[in-house]
Scaffold this active site. Sequence first.
Site, PDB file in Angstrom:
ATOM      1  CE1 TYR A   1      -3.528  -2.686   5.338  1.00  0.00           C
ATOM      2  CE2 TYR A   1      -3.131  -0.214   4.903  1.00  0.00           C
ATOM      3  CZ  TYR A   1      -3.432  -1.539   4.548  1.00  0.00           C
ATOM      4  OH  TYR A   1      -2.957  -1.984   3.248  1.00  0.00           O
TER       5      TYR A   1
ATOM      6  CE  LYS B   1      -0.146  -4.513   2.420  1.00  0.00           C
ATOM      7  NZ  LYS B   1       0.155  -5.713   2.247  1.00  0.00           N
TER       8      LYS B   1
ATOM      9  CB  THR C   1      -1.312  -0.391   1.247  1.00  0.00           C
ATOM     10  OG1 THR C   1      -1.310   1.084   1.716  1.00  0.00           O
ATOM     11  CG2 THR C   1      -0.420  -0.859   2.493  1.00  0.00           C
ATOM     12  CG  ASP C   2      -1.317   4.859  -1.172  1.00  0.00           C
ATOM     13  OD1 ASP C   2      -2.185   4.738  -0.442  1.00  0.00           O
ATOM     14  OD2 ASP C   2      -2.072   5.903  -2.012  1.00  0.00           O
ATOM     15  CD  GLU C   3      -3.961   3.808   4.518  1.00  0.00           C
ATOM     16  OE1 GLU C   3      -2.647   3.684   5.024  1.00  0.00           O
ATOM     17  OE2 GLU C   3      -4.901   3.437   3.669  1.00  0.00           O
TER      18      GLU C   3
HETATM   19  O1  DAU Z   1      -3.900   4.464   0.186  1.00  0.00           O
HETATM   20  C1  DAU Z   1      -4.398   2.904   0.123  1.00  0.00           C
HETATM   21  C2  DAU Z   1      -5.298   1.960   1.322  1.00  0.00           C
HETATM   22  O2  DAU Z   1      -6.765   3.030   1.156  1.00  0.00           O
HETATM   23  C3  DAU Z   1      -4.929   0.475   1.415  1.00  0.00           C
HETATM   24  O3  DAU Z   1      -3.748   0.284   1.598  1.00  0.00           O
HETATM   25  C4  DAU Z   1      -6.139   0.269   2.636  1.00  0.00           C
HETATM   26  O4  DAU Z   1      -6.140  -0.995   2.751  1.00  0.00           O
HETATM   27  C5  DAU Z   1      -7.335   0.939   2.375  1.00  0.00           C
HETATM   28  O5  DAU Z   1      -8.480   0.481   3.500  1.00  0.00           O
HETATM   29  C6  DAU Z   1      -7.351   1.958   1.863  1.00  0.00           C
HETATM   30  O6  DAU Z   1      -7.216   3.471   3.419  1.00  0.00           O
HETATM   31  P1  DAU Z   1      -8.219   4.451   3.250  1.00  0.00           P
HETATM   32  O7  DAU Z   1      -8.315   4.706   4.864  1.00  0.00           O
HETATM   33  O8  DAU Z   1      -7.681   5.485   2.616  1.00  0.00           O
HETATM   34  O9  DAU Z   1      -9.691   4.266   3.096  1.00  0.00           O
HETATM   35  P2  DAU Z   1     -11.063   4.143   3.907  1.00  0.00           P
HETATM   36  O10 DAU Z   1     -12.379   3.679   2.498  1.00  0.00           O
HETATM   37  O11 DAU Z   1     -11.086   3.643   5.060  1.00  0.00           O
HETATM   38  O12 DAU Z   1     -11.432   6.046   3.375  1.00  0.00           O
HETATM   39  C7  DAU Z   1     -10.758   6.486   2.251  1.00  0.00           C
HETATM   40  C8  DAU Z   1     -11.148   7.733   3.168  1.00  0.00           C
HETATM   41  O13 DAU Z   1     -12.547   8.195   3.575  1.00  0.00           O
HETATM   42  C9  DAU Z   1     -10.569   8.280   4.324  1.00  0.00           C
HETATM   43  O14 DAU Z   1      -9.568   9.459   4.439  1.00  0.00           O
HETATM   44  C10 DAU Z   1     -11.200   7.859   5.474  1.00  0.00           C
HETATM   45  C11 DAU Z   1     -12.554   8.640   4.779  1.00  0.00           C
HETATM   46  N1  DAU Z   1     -14.000   7.684   5.764  1.00  0.00           N
HETATM   47  C12 DAU Z   1     -13.730   6.610   5.419  1.00  0.00           C
HETATM   48  C13 DAU Z   1     -14.693   5.877   6.038  1.00  0.00           C
HETATM   49  C14 DAU Z   1     -14.830   4.614   6.315  1.00  0.00           C
HETATM   50  C15 DAU Z   1     -14.791   8.633   5.973  1.00  0.00           C
HETATM   51  O15 DAU Z   1     -14.884   9.837   5.719  1.00  0.00           O
HETATM   52  N2  DAU Z   1     -15.799   8.155   6.563  1.00  0.00           N
HETATM   53  C16 DAU Z   1     -15.974   6.715   6.399  1.00  0.00           C
HETATM   54  O16 DAU Z   1     -17.130   6.349   6.748  1.00  0.00           O
END
Ligand code: DAU
Length: 336
Positions: A143, A147, A117-119
Amino acid sequence: MEWLSDPNADPVVNVDKLTYAGNLRSLAPLQDDPRHRFVRADIADGQAMAELLARHRPRAVVHFAAESHVDRSIDGPAAFVQTNIVGTFALLEAVRAYWSALEGEARQAFRFLHVSTDEVYGTLGPQDPKFSETTPYAPNSPYAASKAASDHLVRAWHHTYGLPTVTTNCSNNYGPCQFPEKLIPLMILRALAGEPLPVYGDGLNVRDWLFVHDHCAAVREVLARGRIGETYNVGGCNEMRNIDVVHAICDLLDELRPRAQGSYREQIRFVTDRPGHDRRYAIDAGKMAGELGWQPAETFATGLRKTVRWYLDNAEWVREVTSGEYRNWVSRHYAS
Ligand code: DAU
């Protein structure tokens, strides 16, 4: 599925632990394909991995297995350490033993592809250059740290033991079959259910959205032609603020499945921010383009439309993945 859509593709042994996020229904289209075999197993079970390698004698191992949701890693980091670090270690050891016993062409051709991942690179300011393969590691969530640790193990297994590895670091995936804990499917399904759409903080965090089929194409290129020991960054060239993503989802739903009255945008709520929330991710995918000729085919507009349509057309899939355990987690996490 992507791999086997090529009639000349090699067979695949698909190993998955089937945790809360796994769903065999996603594999239904492969049911009658003799080139696909599903095995339920845990990568942290070195004995099981060794037996599978001995039985199927693969020419490559593509390691996608991970606990991947940041919010869950904040609630309970142990599973992330176990699967992402201990699991990668166990898999690497099983693969090293298998590869060491190969000879001639089979040994030369073998690859271990680690999907990451880029994280691992941490967070960017608005004007910072995008993440490249030489950006220093600075993981911020449990997380991301797990990774990063797995990437370091893979690197060390190459440098110390000569294991022929390649690593990919991708940006945020989206598309069909994504478990609805991630932003895009979560928002689609909550909108349709008439529930609040929880946007963390000010909604201005930026992510670089990569359509899953573009990611699959990138993995295929790296497996075929990536240089041993190298890492490749894979991004969608689609930097978007979260609030703009949520607005785009609402607008598509307004068009494709309008509410009785008003817009889905009325369901948006700004909620308490995620602890340690990274502000911006952006990938410089120049190495993928320059060395391997890969570029994402999908724009965010085309990819999001396909994704929204898929969730509208696959209510049964959604019903099956949203098990009791998942529903409990959602009600705990979004309680306030
Ligand atoms: O960058 C790659 C990564 O992207 C992967 O390695 C991870 O496995 C994947 O979960 C993802 O991480 P994020 O934390 O960026 O993804 P997430 O979909 O959880 O959240 C995307 C953005 O949206 C983040 O800035 C948090 C925000 N968010 C997320 C959720 C679940 C909200 O504002 N509300 C929410 O309920």
